[in-house]
Design an enzyme around this catalytic site. Structure first.
Site, PDB file in Angstrom:
ATOM      1  N   GLU A 177     -83.217 -27.557 100.075  1.00 45.42           N
ATOM      2  CA  GLU A 177     -82.320 -26.609 100.882  1.00 45.42           C
ATOM      3  C   GLU A 177     -83.281 -25.228 101.497  1.00 45.42           C
ATOM      4  O   GLU A 177     -83.653 -24.714 100.379  1.00 45.42           O
ATOM      5  CB  GLU A 177     -81.118 -26.233 100.362  1.00 45.42           C
ATOM      6  CG  GLU A 177     -80.127 -27.459 100.184  1.00 45.42           C
ATOM      7  CD  GLU A 177     -78.803 -26.967  99.643  1.00 45.42           C
ATOM      8  OE1 GLU A 177     -78.564 -25.706  99.834  1.00 45.42           O
ATOM      9  OE2 GLU A 177     -78.117 -27.531  98.979  1.00 45.42           O
ATOM     10  N   TYR A 211     -82.900 -19.260  99.566  1.00 44.53           N
ATOM     11  CA  TYR A 211     -82.222 -18.627 100.671  1.00 44.53           C
ATOM     12  C   TYR A 211     -82.362 -17.096 100.392  1.00 44.53           C
ATOM     13  O   TYR A 211     -81.456 -16.306  99.893  1.00 44.53           O
ATOM     14  CB  TYR A 211     -80.806 -18.955 100.371  1.00 44.53           C
ATOM     15  CG  TYR A 211     -80.218 -19.947 100.791  1.00 44.53           C
ATOM     16  CD1 TYR A 211     -79.986 -20.463 102.100  1.00 44.53           C
ATOM     17  CD2 TYR A 211     -80.194 -21.319  99.753  1.00 44.53           C
ATOM     18  CE1 TYR A 211     -79.724 -21.912 102.503  1.00 44.53           C
ATOM     19  CE2 TYR A 211     -79.638 -22.464 100.165  1.00 44.53           C
ATOM     20  CZ  TYR A 211     -79.514 -22.788 101.504  1.00 44.53           C
ATOM     21  OH  TYR A 211     -78.936 -24.134 101.869  1.00 44.53           O
ATOM     22  N   GLU A 231     -76.926 -27.747  92.772  1.00 43.89           N
ATOM     23  CA  GLU A 231     -77.419 -26.457  92.324  1.00 43.89           C
ATOM     24  C   GLU A 231     -76.834 -26.114  91.006  1.00 43.89           C
ATOM     25  O   GLU A 231     -76.006 -25.227  90.773  1.00 43.89           O
ATOM     26  CB  GLU A 231     -77.118 -25.439  93.264  1.00 43.89           C
ATOM     27  CG  GLU A 231     -77.826 -25.442  94.455  1.00 43.89           C
ATOM     28  CD  GLU A 231     -77.433 -24.500  95.437  1.00 43.89           C
ATOM     29  OE1 GLU A 231     -76.560 -23.873  95.532  1.00 43.89           O
ATOM     30  OE2 GLU A 231     -78.395 -24.519  96.528  1.00 43.89           O
ATOM     31  N   TRP A 258     -80.909 -26.961 105.606  1.00 47.50           N
ATOM     32  CA  TRP A 258     -79.461 -26.855 105.797  1.00 47.50           C
ATOM     33  C   TRP A 258     -79.024 -26.193 106.880  1.00 47.50           C
ATOM     34  O   TRP A 258     -79.742 -25.179 107.101  1.00 47.50           O
ATOM     35  CB  TRP A 258     -79.165 -26.145 104.513  1.00 47.50           C
ATOM     36  CG  TRP A 258     -77.718 -25.812 104.406  1.00 47.50           C
ATOM     37  CD1 TRP A 258     -76.876 -25.072 104.803  1.00 47.50           C
ATOM     38  CD2 TRP A 258     -76.971 -26.821 103.487  1.00 47.50           C
ATOM     39  NE1 TRP A 258     -75.622 -25.321 104.603  1.00 47.50           N
ATOM     40  CE2 TRP A 258     -75.607 -26.367 103.490  1.00 47.50           C
ATOM     41  CE3 TRP A 258     -77.253 -27.871 102.632  1.00 47.50           C
ATOM     42  CZ2 TRP A 258     -74.535 -27.041 102.938  1.00 47.50           C
ATOM     43  CZ3 TRP A 258     -76.068 -28.424 101.845  1.00 47.50           C
ATOM     44  CH2 TRP A 258     -74.911 -28.051 102.041  1.00 47.50           C
ATOM     45  N   TRP A 273     -73.515 -35.280  99.955  1.00 45.99           N
ATOM     46  CA  TRP A 273     -72.388 -35.492  98.993  1.00 45.99           C
ATOM     47  C   TRP A 273     -71.941 -36.791  98.568  1.00 45.99           C
ATOM     48  O   TRP A 273     -71.340 -37.278  99.748  1.00 45.99           O
ATOM     49  CB  TRP A 273     -71.299 -34.302  99.002  1.00 45.99           C
ATOM     50  CG  TRP A 273     -71.544 -32.939  99.163  1.00 45.99           C
ATOM     51  CD1 TRP A 273     -70.656 -31.889  99.505  1.00 45.99           C
ATOM     52  CD2 TRP A 273     -72.863 -32.368  98.867  1.00 45.99           C
ATOM     53  NE1 TRP A 273     -71.186 -30.944  99.484  1.00 45.99           N
ATOM     54  CE2 TRP A 273     -72.615 -30.995  99.088  1.00 45.99           C
ATOM     55  CE3 TRP A 273     -74.039 -32.472  98.539  1.00 45.99           C
ATOM     56  CZ2 TRP A 273     -73.603 -29.810  99.169  1.00 45.99           C
ATOM     57  CZ3 TRP A 273     -75.075 -31.757  98.188  1.00 45.99           C
ATOM     58  CH2 TRP A 273     -74.574 -30.408  98.556  1.00 45.99           C
TER      59      TRP A 273
END
Ligand SMILES: *[C@@H]1O[C@H](CO)[C@@H](O)[C@H](O)[C@H]1NC(C)=O
Ligand SMILES: *[C@@H]1O[C@H](CO)[C@@H](O)[C@H](O)[C@H]1NC(C)=O
Length: 402
Positions: free
Chosen positions: A320, A280, A202, A362, A86
């Site tokens: 990710e 995910y 995202e 991640w 970030w």
């Protein structure tokens, strides 16, 4: 010693003889794209990498900076060469941007440190510029700032359309991209340590799930960023959800619903250099069986790989994925096996048709970061079996570059 002075003498001769060799030729170059591949210093660039979102905020306490150096050191020795992190923290505790256009110099110096350490360990950074979610401020904070300034906005998704807020975003992007690193004295926009900027982590848009609103925002911001920095690559930062341009593919989205992005039109934008997906299955398909999740992952991967290769003609980064310790039935072995499977996919597709250049798990953390644990943490010094799988993948991906 003899060897070293011989090398130095040879070097002096070489530099003397080839007068066109300049200092900047000796440092690794900018990552670029050529068709569906990344290219670095004239060779295809394939990698294994990781997410560590926390680097800047942890580095803002000088007594904790060893954790940043430590994670880069461990990652580099495992062969990992790309880190996504970030470059945002908007409003609130440990804010980089305290209010629109107002920065905490200590946080900027922390980001300087992160970039300078990455450079030292030859790790390329993907820097994300704002969050979709409220963590570290996000689009919600931008909307709150606008409300405080008397702008008549209400929804967090006004972030994508309101002129004042778009101005805040552009000003912030410019402040970061044109920052001169206080340690290396290199402007961020001139620093090849940075592999790419990501417009947003995202992005999603509830008020217009078709993907059109976000498409307008991506086009405007991508053009703006390229106008101030055309050396670095640019990505959206998206998870990969399909939208209105491919109605038949919406069934591949989790829950077969739309999320406000359109993988195809958003990535067709000329200024967007490569595509990204996140995955995910454990969260997106909560309650489903392992087999359903496996099938989802496989389809998610194959569809985006194929679209990136044949329709978008841009490289793909698996930005990710991970396995959480909080999931029922979690064991180290189940995580290792999940990562192994994911890595095999990446490697086999990279080998047979390129396009996929690497994955970013991640997430990697340093020793002594228990308070940051989110279930997905991998500590390279402690999780040795996982480290080995990551390291083997790094070698395999690098071997495809030749
Ligand atoms: C890949 O994409 C092309 C172009 O859209 C399509 O014709 C082909 O059927 C796709 N293949 C797979 C395996 O999805
Ligand atoms: C990973 O996969 C390879 C084959 O793809 C296999 O040989 C190896 O045993 C696997 N390792 C783990 C830890 O699952």
């Amino acid at each position: 010693m003899t060897t070293m002075s011989t090398i130095i003498n040879a070097w002096v001769l070489l530099v003397g003889a080839v007068s066109v060799v300049k200092a900047q030729d000796l440092i690794p170059g900018f990552v670029q794209t050529s068709g569906t591949e990344f290219v670095l210093n004239g060779s295809p660039f394939l990698f294994n990498g990781f997410n560590s979102y926390w680097l800047m905020v942890v580095a803002s306490d000088p007594t904790q900076r060893y954790k940043v150096s430590g994670v880069f050191h461990e990652a580099a020795s495992a062969g990992l060469s790309v880190c996504r992190t970030w470059a945002f923290s908007d409003g609130g505790y440990q804010a980089l941007q305290k209010s629109p256009g107002v920065y905490d110099e200590l946080l900027f110096q922390a980001l300087d440190f992160v970039i300078s350490e990455a450079r030292k360990y030859r790790i390329k950074l993907i820097l994300s510029l704002v969050n979709n979610y409220n963590d570290f401020g996000g689009k919600h904070q931008y909307v709150e700032w606008a409300i405080s300034a008397g702008v008549p906005v209400t929804s967090d998704d006004d972030f994508y359309t309101n002129g004042v807020i778009k101005g805040y975003y552009k000003n912030n992007a410019k402040a970061i991209i044109t920052r001169i690193n206080s340690i290396t004295r290199i402007a961020y926009k001139e620093d090849p340590t940075i592999m790419a900027w990501e417009l947003m982590n995202e992005p999603r848009c509830q008020v217009d799930v078709s993907g059109k609103t976000l498409n307008g925002w991506i086009q405007e911001m991508a053009s703006y960023l390229k106008s101030i920095d055309n050396k670095h690559l640019l990505a959206v930062g998206m998870e990969g959800f399909y939208g209105d341009s491919t109605p038949k593919k919406v069934q591949y989205n989790p829950g077969s619903v739309k999320y406000g992005t359109d993988f195809i039109t958003n990535n067709l934008i000329k200024e967007i250099d490569y595509t990204t997906i996140h995955a995910y299955a454990d969260i997106w398909l909560k309650g489903e069986g392992d087999k359903t999740k496996e099938i989802f992952m496989e389809r998610w991967f194959i569809n985006h790989w194929n679209d990136s290769r044949t329709v978008l003609k841009k490289p793909l980064v698996f930005g990710e994925f991970g396995k959480s310790k909080k999931d029922p039935g979690y064991t180290t072995q189940s995580r290792d096996s999940f990562m192994n499977t994911t890595y095999s996919f990446i490697y086999n597709f990279a080998k047979n048709g390129a396009t996929i250049a690497g994955g970013l798990v991640w997430q990697v953390m340093s020793d002594g970061m228990e308070s940051y644990y989110d279930g997905y943490e991998i500590v390279l010094t402690q999780d040795t079996s996982t480290r080995n799988i990551m390291s083997v993948q790094a070698l395999k991906m690098a071997s495809l570059a030749h």
